[in-house]
Scaffold this active site. Structure first.
Site, PDB file in Angstrom:
ATOM      1  N   GLY A  80       1.259   5.918  -4.570  1.00 49.87           N
ATOM      2  CA  GLY A  80       0.248   5.302  -5.397  1.00 49.87           C
ATOM      3  C   GLY A  80      -0.831   4.829  -4.441  1.00 49.87           C
ATOM      4  O   GLY A  80      -0.577   4.649  -3.256  1.00 49.87           O
ATOM      5  N   CYS A 111       3.266  10.726  -1.248  1.00 43.90           N
ATOM      6  CA  CYS A 111       1.944  10.544  -1.818  1.00 43.90           C
ATOM      7  C   CYS A 111       1.010   9.836  -0.826  1.00 43.90           C
ATOM      8  O   CYS A 111       0.670  10.375   0.207  1.00 43.90           O
ATOM      9  CB  CYS A 111       2.066   9.799  -3.144  1.00 43.90           C
ATOM     10  SG  CYS A 111       0.587   9.748  -4.157  1.00 43.90           S
ATOM     11  N   HIS A 112       0.577   8.600  -1.130  1.00 41.54           N
ATOM     12  CA  HIS A 112      -0.279   7.818  -0.243  1.00 41.54           C
ATOM     13  C   HIS A 112       0.518   6.969   0.753  1.00 41.54           C
ATOM     14  O   HIS A 112      -0.063   6.342   1.635  1.00 41.54           O
ATOM     15  CB  HIS A 112      -1.186   6.881  -1.061  1.00 41.54           C
ATOM     16  CG  HIS A 112      -2.273   7.573  -1.802  1.00 41.54           C
ATOM     17  ND1 HIS A 112      -2.053   8.310  -2.950  1.00 41.54           N
ATOM     18  CD2 HIS A 112      -3.603   7.640  -1.566  1.00 41.54           C
ATOM     19  CE1 HIS A 112      -3.201   8.783  -3.388  1.00 41.54           C
ATOM     20  NE2 HIS A 112      -4.154   8.402  -2.572  1.00 41.54           N
ATOM     21  N   ALA A 113       1.838   6.920   0.618  1.00 40.93           N
ATOM     22  CA  ALA A 113       2.658   6.081   1.498  1.00 40.93           C
ATOM     23  C   ALA A 113       2.592   6.460   2.980  1.00 40.93           C
ATOM     24  O   ALA A 113       2.816   5.590   3.825  1.00 40.93           O
ATOM     25  CB  ALA A 113       4.104   6.047   1.017  1.00 40.93           C
ATOM     26  N   TRP A 115       0.150   6.466   4.675  1.00 39.01           N
ATOM     27  CA  TRP A 115      -0.747   5.460   5.258  1.00 39.01           C
ATOM     28  C   TRP A 115       0.065   4.429   6.029  1.00 39.01           C
ATOM     29  O   TRP A 115      -0.357   3.936   7.067  1.00 39.01           O
ATOM     30  CB  TRP A 115      -1.505   4.731   4.158  1.00 39.01           C
ATOM     31  CG  TRP A 115      -2.854   5.261   3.796  1.00 39.01           C
ATOM     32  CD1 TRP A 115      -3.678   6.048   4.552  1.00 39.01           C
ATOM     33  CD2 TRP A 115      -3.550   5.002   2.570  1.00 39.01           C
ATOM     34  NE1 TRP A 115      -4.835   6.294   3.859  1.00 39.01           N
ATOM     35  CE2 TRP A 115      -4.786   5.659   2.654  1.00 39.01           C
ATOM     36  CE3 TRP A 115      -3.252   4.275   1.424  1.00 39.01           C
ATOM     37  CZ2 TRP A 115      -5.726   5.614   1.625  1.00 39.01           C
ATOM     38  CZ3 TRP A 115      -4.184   4.235   0.412  1.00 39.01           C
ATOM     39  CH2 TRP A 115      -5.410   4.897   0.514  1.00 39.01           C
TER      40      TRP A 115
END
Length: 184
Positions: A80, A111-113, A115
């Site tokens: 997310g 996903c965005h994890a 980062w």
């Protein structure tokens, strides 16, 4: 999926986690026999994001102050946009992630994890995948970025999006069964 009886897995998340990216691993890993704890910044509940609006809440089992990487066999990082962006500025969250890496335990980010993998200093020299919008960030952090459903590079497991969840969960189970179960 492999039998995960006796294994303990932490899912690190906060408000704004992608609904399916927390709930599907939580269910699949529990169904395989693992004890799974949702770890967050504060006690109570955290609220998911489901497509274009707030989703369901999930109970927090432990706060970062209560959780210890030594109690777990693996760490799952749901994506997310909101969740990893909030966590990557929290020193306790980054130290928790780094502890799993120092112990050579599986860290699974979807996903965005990824980062969070960048912020923890774990992306450089690794082969990773992610949601398309953060691939440049991964490349700039020194990762080799590929576009496949799941990538396992030593202890790091990454996937692109909710469509990859079955492959993601299978890769987590595979990695966890290769590590000895932690004592409760």
């Amino acid at each position: 999926m492999k039998n995960l009886n006796g294994h303990r897995i932490a899912i690190l998340a906060t408000d704004g986690f992608e609904q399916s990216e927390l709930q599907v691993p939580l269910k699949q890993l529990k169904d395989a026999g693992a004890e799974v704890h949702v770890v967050s910044l504060e006690a109570g509940e955290i609220k998911g994001w489901d497509e274009d609006d707030w989703g369901d809440s999930v109970a927090v089992d432990k706060t970062l102050d209560q959780a210890n990487s030594g109690e777990y066999d693996a760490l799952v990082l749901p994506g997310g946009q909101i969740n990893p962006d909030l966590l990557r500025v929290e020193e306790k969250a980054i130290k928790f992630i780094q502890a799993f890496d120092q112990e050579a335990k599986p860290i699974a980010a979807i996903c965005h994890a990824p980062w969070l993998l960048i912020e923890a200093g774990l992306a450089d020299g690794r082969m990773l995948t992610s949601y398309p919008s953060i691939r440049t960030d991964l490349t700039n952090a020194g990762a080799e970025v590929v576009d496949t459903a799941v990538v396992t590079d030593r202890n790091l497991i990454t996937s692109r999006n909710p469509g990859d969840l079955d492959a993601f969960c299978d890769a987590i189970a595979e990695a966890v069964t290769k590590t000895p179960a932690q004592a409760a």
